[in-house]
Motif scaffolding. Structure first.
Motif, PDB file in Angstrom:
ATOM      1  N   SER A 197      -6.937  13.885  -3.489  1.00  0.00           N
ATOM      2  CA  SER A 197      -7.709  13.673  -2.041  1.00  0.00           C
ATOM      3  C   SER A 197      -6.737  13.897  -0.855  1.00  0.00           C
ATOM      4  O   SER A 197      -6.971  14.583   0.072  1.00  0.00           O
ATOM      5  N   ASN A 198      -5.729  12.869  -0.778  1.00  0.00           N
ATOM      6  CA  ASN A 198      -4.750  13.076   0.326  1.00  0.00           C
ATOM      7  C   ASN A 198      -4.242  14.040   0.629  1.00  0.00           C
ATOM      8  O   ASN A 198      -4.182  14.489   1.823  1.00  0.00           O
ATOM      9  N   HIS A 199      -3.696  14.882  -0.314  1.00  0.00           N
ATOM     10  CA  HIS A 199      -3.211  16.160  -0.241  1.00  0.00           C
ATOM     11  C   HIS A 199      -4.159  17.185   0.136  1.00  0.00           C
ATOM     12  O   HIS A 199      -3.483  18.070   0.968  1.00  0.00           O
ATOM     13  N   LEU A 200      -5.327  17.200  -0.178  1.00  0.00           N
ATOM     14  CA  LEU A 200      -6.222  18.252   0.197  1.00  0.00           C
ATOM     15  C   LEU A 200      -7.024  18.195   1.449  1.00  0.00           C
ATOM     16  O   LEU A 200      -7.375  19.029   2.083  1.00  0.00           O
ATOM     17  N   ASP A 219     -16.602  14.615   2.343  1.00  0.00           N
ATOM     18  CA  ASP A 219     -16.251  15.937   2.288  1.00  0.00           C
ATOM     19  C   ASP A 219     -15.376  16.121   0.814  1.00  0.00           C
ATOM     20  O   ASP A 219     -15.284  17.147   0.107  1.00  0.00           O
ATOM     21  N   ILE A 220     -14.694  15.119   0.237  1.00  0.00           N
ATOM     22  CA  ILE A 220     -13.977  15.156  -0.818  1.00  0.00           C
ATOM     23  C   ILE A 220     -14.166  13.513  -1.391  1.00  0.00           C
ATOM     24  O   ILE A 220     -14.076  12.748  -0.699  1.00  0.00           O
ATOM     25  N   ARG A 221     -14.443  13.377  -2.791  1.00  0.00           N
ATOM     26  CA  ARG A 221     -14.696  12.132  -3.289  1.00  0.00           C
ATOM     27  C   ARG A 221     -14.561  12.228  -4.880  1.00  0.00           C
ATOM     28  O   ARG A 221     -14.533  13.268  -5.344  1.00  0.00           O
ATOM     29  N   GLU A 266     -14.186  15.629  -6.449  1.00  0.00           N
ATOM     30  CA  GLU A 266     -15.299  16.710  -5.980  1.00  0.00           C
ATOM     31  C   GLU A 266     -14.900  17.094  -4.579  1.00  0.00           C
ATOM     32  O   GLU A 266     -14.858  16.432  -3.804  1.00  0.00           O
ATOM     33  N   ILE A 267     -14.894  18.251  -4.381  1.00  0.00           N
ATOM     34  CA  ILE A 267     -14.805  19.047  -3.091  1.00  0.00           C
ATOM     35  C   ILE A 267     -15.861  19.293  -2.536  1.00  0.00           C
ATOM     36  O   ILE A 267     -16.464  20.564  -3.006  1.00  0.00           O
ATOM     37  N   ARG A 268     -16.481  19.082  -1.525  1.00  0.00           N
ATOM     38  CA  ARG A 268     -17.903  19.264  -1.239  1.00  0.00           C
ATOM     39  C   ARG A 268     -18.215  19.738   0.184  1.00  0.00           C
ATOM     40  O   ARG A 268     -19.243  19.796   0.832  1.00  0.00           O
TER      41      ARG A 268
END
Length: 412
Positions: free
Chosen positions: A168-171, A243-245, A254-256
């Motif tokens: 998540s941190n990278h995306l 938006d990411i979780r 999950e990329i939302r």
């Protein structure tokens, strides 16, 4: 500078404390799965139709528990299996979309894939039955009245929550680019909102929504989540709308960020881009490389600009804070993601989808182009009906509903 580098959350050597092997650098075995949400419309009035429960019951014969209802009775949700091949994912998405389209057509309805309704948005909308939806309405009130909006969620397989948080941190710095690429909700209740993704703006009103925090560790994440639940800001741990979780029920991140995609090719471009970013990020995590940490205010501002402008105009460079052409922003995205795509078939698929995005624009651009032909919102709905379930060998007028009326449920 508008961003800094931080040590990855829970940085560890190649084997973690439980003896599990960490992801290999550049691993091509990263899996992706998709959740898509669709809206139901009447093909004559082009208004929304609140018959999701009936469509789901029809489609379940083909899809089983991979099809379900959503918060309003206008919406149908589907999900795929996890895949390593984008080609296989595309095959399942086409079969899934057409199963829902045929189920809807048997009831005299059609399916569209748009982030927001075009016509026929009732306020409040008819909500689906269920204890959780009732609890949500009691707690959040009118926020639920604007949730006949649809998204496309990409699930990336992860071995554990710690890895999910590092990923998540990278995306998260890529969220504005992903949103610009996938914006597909310019209209709301028969009006042009001036935004490419109005769904993003309505969704952003929730108390825990938008870009996620930078997570220093799993403990940081768990403590924050416990506080949000204890403060009754969330219904439960499944109520994170970032938006990411990390998923609360399956081992995925999950990329939302994305609106519902108008076509399967659009969904595959998103899934393939996310997969490429994830493979690249997994290699960085494996090598203990720090994730970028843009200022939260600038990241939120960049997402707002992407929601407003989509592919047009300029984007915020999170390193400098200055504006740059969106094409440059997307170029960096694809230069990072596409080299990590494993097979030539998948690369060919993504390159074709990219070319279409460049020539025809994103979903918002195409919706507006459909409107401009005759200044007609019904033309927008018809365009979305034609593109929602486009599978090879599925003729445009092949479905007859229960009243004997034929209609355009899918296109060849």
């Amino acid at each position: 500078m508008q961003s800094e580098k931080r040590t990855p959350a829970d940085a560890q050597p190649s084997v973690d404390s439980a003896g599990r092997q960490r992801p290999a650098a550049g691993s091509s075995e990263v899996t992706v799965g998709v959740e898509e949400e669709y809206l139901l419309v009447d093909p004559v009035s082009r208004q929304l139709s609140p018959q999701a429960d009936k469509v789901v019951a029809q489609a379940a014969g083909d899809l089983g528990d991979r099809v379900t209802t959503e918060i309003t009775r206008y919406q149908v949700e589907v999900r795929t299996d996890p895949h390593t091949s984008l080609t296989d994912l595309g095959d399942q998405l086409r079969a899934t979309r057409n199963a829902v389209a045929h189920a809807a057509a048997r009831l005299g309805l059609r399916v569209i894939s748009s982030g927001t309704p075009i016509l026929g948005q009732l306020n409040p909308p008819p909500l689906s039955p269920g204890v959780r939806y009732a609890q949500s309405l009691a707690k959040f009130g009118a926020l639920d009245h604007e949730q006949s909006v649809c998204a496309c969620h990409i699930h990336v397989g992860v071995p554990d929550v710690a890895t999910a948080l590092q990923l998540s941190n990278h995306l998260r710095p890529w969220l504005p680019a992903l949103l610009a690429m996938t914006a597909n909700s310019p209209y709301w209740d028969g009006k042009d909102t001036g935004y490419a993704s109005w769904r993003t703006m309505t969704w952003g009103r929730w108390p825990v929504a938008g870009p996620p925090p930078y997570f220093e560790s799993r403990t940081h994440f768990e403590d924050l989540l416990d506080r949000l639940v204890a403060s009754e800001t969330l219904l439960d741990r499944g109520g994170l709308y970032w938006d990411i979780r990390p998923s609360h029920h399956v081992p995925t991140l999950e990329i939302r960020i994305a609106d519902a995609a108008p076509t399967v090719d659009d969904t595959l471009l998103l899934a393939g881009t996310v997969k490429g970013l994830a493979v690249t990020a997994m290699a960085a995590i494996h090598n203990s490389q720090a994730a970028p940490c843009p200022q939260p205010e600038m990241l939120r501002a960049a997402c707002w600009r992407a929601a407003r402008d989509g592919l047009s105009g300029r984007s915020i460079n999170l390193d400098t804070g200055w504006l740059e052409p969106t094409a440059v922003h997307l170029g960096r995205l694809w230069n990072t993601a596409l080299p990590a795509v494993a097979t030539s078939d998948d690369r060919t698929l993504l390159q074709a989808a990219q070319l279409r995005l460049r020539s025809e624009g994103n979903g918002a651009d195409r919706q507006r182009a459909a409107y401009r032909r005759r200044d007609s919102h019904t033309d927008v709905v018809d365009y979305l009906i034609e593109t929602a379930a486009a599978a090879p060998g599925c003729p445009a007028d092949s479905v007859t509903d229960e009243s004997g009326r034929r209609g355009r449920s899918c296109s060849a």
